[in-house]
Write a protein that holds these residues in place. Structure first.
Motif, short mmCIF file in Angstrom:
data_model
loop_
_atom_site.label_atom_id
_atom_site.label_comp_id
_atom_site.label_asym_id
_atom_site.label_seq_id
_atom_site.Cartn_x
_atom_site.Cartn_y
_atom_site.Cartn_z
N UNK A 1 40.58 34.60 38.61
CA UNK A 1 41.20 35.88 38.95
C UNK A 1 40.27 37.05 38.63
N UNK A 2 39.57 36.93 37.53
CA UNK A 2 38.61 37.97 37.14
C UNK A 2 37.45 38.00 38.13
N UNK A 3 36.96 36.81 38.48
CA UNK A 3 35.78 36.69 39.34
C UNK A 3 36.03 37.21 40.76
N UNK A 4 37.22 36.93 41.32
CA UNK A 4 37.47 37.30 42.73
C UNK A 4 38.11 38.69 42.88
N UNK A 5 38.30 39.39 41.79
CA UNK A 5 38.79 40.77 41.88
C UNK A 5 40.29 40.95 41.74
N UNK A 6 41.01 39.88 41.40
CA UNK A 6 42.46 40.00 41.25
C UNK A 6 42.83 40.87 40.06
N UNK A 7 42.07 40.77 38.98
CA UNK A 7 42.35 41.57 37.79
C UNK A 7 42.10 43.06 38.09
N UNK A 8 41.00 43.33 38.75
CA UNK A 8 40.70 44.71 39.16
C UNK A 8 41.82 45.26 40.03
#
Length: 199
Positions: free
Chosen positions: A147-154
């Motif tokens: 999630x962090x890597x693919x931009x979900x957290x952002x």
């Protein structure tokens, strides 16, 4: 498909609860073939209509619908088809087998997070609902790091600052707080925490 949609809207609960697996396999094959926009919309509406009834949710999952829905969304369909896809995915991800299939698709988390704040309020709502289900019930460390890597957290951080419903901001905040120990080295989380708790 249009006739079938109308029939199921007025069908008795008993009829719609006793649909067999082959019926759902045919519906999913229509999504895969993507014959026309109208056929796709009708198939999605039929699945949404019958999904909550009886064991239909499990049969839809067994028919490999989760994978096909993500594949369909990766093809960049029109806005109202995206809304239907997200509606159905949110229902399917409410159970463990649905989340399992969702996480087996390499593009699932990325495509959901990409669509949030880009399509419509309905898509935002269902997209955040999907991520909430994943983060609450299927939050293995590798999933959270993806999630962090693919931009979900952002994207969740953006939801907390966006012009959208209060309940949606609260859902996004809940997810961020739930796993901030994993995500706290992310610059977007640090900015979120600074702006969230500013005095």
């Amino acid at each position: 498909m249009l006739v079938l949609k109308i029939v199921l809207e007025v069908a008795t609960t008993t009829l719609s609860e006793n649909l067999n697996l082959e019926f759902f396999q045919k519906m999913v094959s229509l999504l895969r073939e993507n014959i026309s926009q109208n056929a796709t919309k009708s198939a999605l509406n039929v699945l949404i209509e019958v999904c909550p009834r009886g064991r239909n949710r499990m049969k839809i999952i067994e028919a490999n619908a989760v994978f096909e829905l993500i594949e369909l969304e990766l093809g960049k369909p029109e806005k109202n088809i995206t809304e239907l896809i997200f509606n159905l995915l949110a229902q399917l991800c409410s159970c463990v087998d649905g989340r399992f299939q969702f996480l087996r698709h390499a593009g699932a988390i990325a495509i959901v997070s990409k669509r949030i704040l880009r399509v419509s309020p309905a898509t935002d709502d269902r997209g955040v609902h999907i991520l909430t289900s994943i983060c609450k019930f299927s939050a293995r460390k590798e999933v959270l790091l993806e999630m962090l890597k693919v931009g979900a957290v952002t994207k969740l951080c953006m939801v907390t600052q966006a012009d959208c419903g209060k309940y949606l901001k609260e859902k996004a905040t809940e997810i961020l707080r739930l796993h901030c120990n994993i995500w706290n080295k992310s610059p977007c989380i640090q900015v979120y925490l600074l702006t969230r708790y500013q005095r």
